[in-house]
Structures are given as C-alpha cells and as structure tokens.
Design a protein around this motif. Structure first.
Motif, mmCIF file in Angstrom:
data_model
loop_
_atom_site.group_PDB
_atom_site.id
_atom_site.type_symbol
_atom_site.label_atom_id
_atom_site.label_comp_id
_atom_site.label_asym_id
_atom_site.label_seq_id
_atom_site.Cartn_x
_atom_site.Cartn_y
_atom_site.Cartn_z
ATOM 1 N N LEU A 83 0.825 -1.233 -0.153
ATOM 2 C CA LEU A 83 0.105 -0.023 -0.116
ATOM 3 C C LEU A 83 0.835 1.241 -0.012
ATOM 4 C CD1 LEU A 83 -2.570 -0.878 2.599
ATOM 5 C CD2 LEU A 83 -3.398 -0.557 0.078
ATOM 6 N N HIS A 89 -3.627 4.892 -3.030
ATOM 7 C CA HIS A 89 -3.913 3.791 -2.163
ATOM 8 C C HIS A 89 -3.911 3.696 -0.929
ATOM 9 C CE1 HIS A 89 -3.916 1.082 -6.496
ATOM 10 N NE2 HIS A 89 -4.735 2.269 -6.702
ATOM 11 N N LEU A 124 -5.898 -3.292 -3.473
ATOM 12 C CA LEU A 124 -5.160 -1.872 -3.636
ATOM 13 C C LEU A 124 -3.558 -2.244 -3.406
ATOM 14 C CD1 LEU A 124 -7.320 -0.094 -0.702
ATOM 15 C CD2 LEU A 124 -7.250 0.239 -3.071
ATOM 16 N N LEU A 134 -10.607 2.748 -7.110
ATOM 17 C CA LEU A 134 -10.645 3.138 -5.718
ATOM 18 C C LEU A 134 -12.180 3.231 -5.475
ATOM 19 C CD1 LEU A 134 -8.144 5.932 -5.561
ATOM 20 C CD2 LEU A 134 -7.918 3.504 -5.152
#
Length: 202
Positions: A83, A89, A124, A134
C-alpha cells in the motif's frame, strides 16, 4: 482467554515501549489492544513488526471489563505493505480504516466485513487482477458493512441480485459484477445517503 484475528487500522504510542492498536476482528468487531514492547525488538523478535494494515493472530484476557485489552500473544499472518508504494491507495486504506473504526461496535462479530477488508486491501496492493478501482473498493466496503449490519433497504429483482453478487465478490475476493463506472459512482452516492440516514460517520 480469547483468540482471534485482527487487521490493524490505527496505532499510536502507549507508555514506554508499548503500542495501542485498534482494528477489525471477525469475532470481536472493533478491537483495541495494548501490545507491550511493540516499539522495541528483543532477542526473540517478540511482538515486533506490529504496523498498520498488517494481519495478526492475537490472544488476550477478556475477563477484564471494558473495551481495551492487553495482548498476550501476537503472531504476524499477513501484510499489505505494498500500500505504501501508491499514495492514493494508502489514503484509500486510511479512509476505510477511519470509516470502520468510527462505525463498528465493540464485541459485535463482523466476519463478512473482515473478509471484505482483506479483499480490498489485496486489490489496493495490486496482488489480484483485474484490479478494483478506488470507487469500487469504497463501494465494496460500504455495501458489505451495511449489508452485514442490516442497514440496506430491500431491493427487488436485478438490483437485489446485483447487491448479492457484489457482497459475495467482496467477501470471497471474487470478480465484481460488471457495470459501467458511472453505475458504481451512483451506487457509491446511494450508499453514502444510507450512511447519512443511519447517522454513521464517513
């Protein structure tokens, strides 16, 4: 003694070398733990590696009254460290964590939502193709959380079938039902209106 899983969604220093962490547990809903020595690494590496968006098997003494417990054992079982490679993200993961911690109840099981969080974080991180957008990630979390907590109004026909398919995909990390991006955008707005109606925080 209770044993469960937790995905850490928030952490902060707590006294000397301890950490206060909060996250989602399939069995306990919102779970807050004090993890002693989590800011230091001893010769065995005990309790090291405690960080955001990591998954652990934990045990704690639940005989103490309240909602804050002290971890007795902590074992790392999963990481979503990728991430941090994508700021957008990482921010989305943070929004998801904020939404859940503000709205989950202590001690109320949320196994569907827990699995959906794992699915969304995996997407993600780019671990699964095709990657969810998203907006789709936001829709999955909100939909599954509201569905599991009985807050979704009943729909009919294809709309209900779409919702059931989306919840199933979120929980099982499967393929999302196909729809234009515009539909997911309108779905996100609809879910936000339900969140507002139920006096939840976004």
């Amino acid at each position: 003694m209770t044993s469960t899983q937790i995905i850490i969604l928030d952490k902060r220093p707590y006294k000397e070398s301890a950490l206060l962490v909060s996250g989602i547990s399939p069995d306990c809903g919102k779970l807050s733990l004090v993890i002693d020595r989590a800011q230091s690494i001893n010769s065995k590496g005990e309790f090291s590696g405690v960080d955001l968006f990591r998954e652990f098997d934990v045990s704690f003494n639940d005989e103490v009254n309240g909602t804050l417990f002290t971890a007795r054992s902590v074992e790392l079982t999963g990481v979503f460290d990728a991430l941090s490679d994508n700021l957008r993200h990482f921010k989305m993961a943070g929004k998801i964590g904020h939404f859940l911690l503000k709205n989950m109840a202590d001690g109320v099981p949320v196994p569907f939502t827990y699995d959906a969080v794992r699915s969304v974080l995996s997407h993600l991180c780019g671990d699964i193709a095709p990657e969810w957008t998203l907006e789709q990630c936001a829709v999955v979390i909100k939909m599954v959380f509201l569905y599991e907590n009985g807050m979704l109004p009943e729909q009919q026909g294809r709309q209900q079938e779409f919702i059931e398919a989306l919840v199933s995909a979120g929980v099982e990390c499967g393929e999302l039902p196909q729809a234009p991006n515009e539909y997911y955008a309108s779905l996100n707005n609809w879910l936000n209106s339900i969140i507002t109606y139920n006096h939840l925080e976004r």
